[in-house]
Design a protein around this motif. Structure first.
Motif, PDB file in Angstrom:
ATOM      1  N   HIS A 177       0.370  -1.474  -0.053  1.00  0.00           N
ATOM      2  CA  HIS A 177       0.222  -0.196  -0.071  1.00  0.00           C
ATOM      3  C   HIS A 177       0.651   1.006  -0.548  1.00  0.00           C
ATOM      4  CE1 HIS A 177      -3.714  -2.321   0.490  1.00  0.00           C
ATOM      5  NE2 HIS A 177      -3.775  -2.690   1.238  1.00  0.00           N
ATOM      6  N   GLN A 180       2.158   2.075  -3.584  1.00  0.00           N
ATOM      7  CA  GLN A 180       1.658   2.430  -4.447  1.00  0.00           C
ATOM      8  C   GLN A 180       1.172   3.686  -4.422  1.00  0.00           C
ATOM      9  OE1 GLN A 180      -0.398   0.259  -6.585  1.00  0.00           O
ATOM     10  NE2 GLN A 180      -1.768   1.857  -7.468  1.00  0.00           N
ATOM     11  N   ALA A 181       1.061   4.026  -2.776  1.00  0.00           N
ATOM     12  CA  ALA A 181       0.318   5.849  -2.940  1.00  0.00           C
ATOM     13  C   ALA A 181       1.685   6.432  -2.754  1.00  0.00           C
ATOM     14  CB  ALA A 181       1.027   6.120  -0.968  1.00  0.00           C
ATOM     15  N   GLU A 182       3.119   5.790  -3.235  1.00  0.00           N
ATOM     16  CA  GLU A 182       3.915   6.738  -4.016  1.00  0.00           C
ATOM     17  C   GLU A 182       4.003   6.506  -5.262  1.00  0.00           C
ATOM     18  OE1 GLU A 182       7.089   8.370  -2.541  1.00  0.00           O
ATOM     19  OE2 GLU A 182       5.894   8.006  -0.632  1.00  0.00           O
ATOM     20  N   ARG A 185       1.348   9.007  -5.931  1.00  0.00           N
ATOM     21  CA  ARG A 185       1.715  10.569  -5.812  1.00  0.00           C
ATOM     22  C   ARG A 185       2.649  11.007  -6.958  1.00  0.00           C
ATOM     23  NH1 ARG A 185       6.256  13.215  -4.078  1.00  0.00           N
ATOM     24  NH2 ARG A 185       7.383  10.753  -3.842  1.00  0.00           N
TER      25      ARG A 185
END
Length: 214
Positions: A177, A180-182, A185
């Motif tokens: 997760h 994936q967030a990186e 962004r």
């Protein structure tokens, strides 16, 4: 396939920087081309045309510089897939069919490390501007959405191929997760600079047209 920017310090991540001594020539050439009307003797009076030209110049050059800085980050191989930082393109291992060195890439001379996929067109999904143009051209010329000159990699191409093969043989796992967030962004940042670069070109052209309209 999504863009990615991964800062995971784990041992399962292999980062391969890219050191092309000519990679900044494009940005420098852009600076000369965009600024040539004024470098050839045009007045720098503080008027609308000059302000618009300066805005266009800054946006276009900074956007180009950001792309070159990302290019220097090269490739990142982690448990989920491989990332090409020039366009922040992430390809999961489930989509990779082969990573190899092609020594006969349309007469380009130096060998290229090429990442081949099941559906190369998938790499274009969600891509915009210069990134879409680069990926489409890379796929057409080299047979895969990712291709870099092998001799400019800071890790031997054979090591990259071995690492990729090892990860491709591992069991498929869900994306972390945090990574994936990186990626989300990074995609937003890449899109921002893609739009900024386009806006810079538009401003530059406007600076050339404005004198005939005012």
């Amino acid at each position: 396939m999504d863009p990615a920017r991964i800062d995971d310090p784990s041992e399962n991540v292999l980062r391969v920087n890219y050191r092309d001594p000519a990679q900044w020539l494009g940005t420098l050439l852009l600076l000369v081309i965009v600024g040539s009307p004024f470098l050839l003797g045009a007045s720098f009076a503080l008027d609308v045309r000059t302000i618009v030209w300066l805005i266009g110049l800054v946006l276009a050059v900074v956007s180009g510089a950001v792309i070159e800085l990302r290019s220097a980050r090269g490739l990142t191989l982690d448990a989920d897939g491989i990332t090409w930082h020039r366009v922040e393109l992430f390809i999961p291992w489930s989509r990779v069919t082969e990573v190899d060195v092609d020594t006969n890439v349309k007469g380009k001379g130096k060998p290229y490390l090429v990442v081949r996929t099941t559906e190369p067109a998938e790499a274009l999904r969600g891509q915009r501007g210069i990134a879409k143009f680069i990926i489409k051209g890379t796929t057409r010329l080299y047979g895969g959405p990712i291709a870099v000159k092998a001799h400019f990699l800071t890790v031997p191409a054979e090591s990259v191929i071995a690492a990729a093969a090892d990860r491709m043989q591992q069991d498929t796992r869900p994306d972390d997760h945090a990574r994936q967030a990186e990626r989300v962004r990074a995609r937003k940042v890449a899109d921002f600079w893609a739009y900024a670069g386009f806006a810079g070109y538009v401003a530059w052209l406007a600076a050339l047209v404005l004198p005939t309209l005012i």
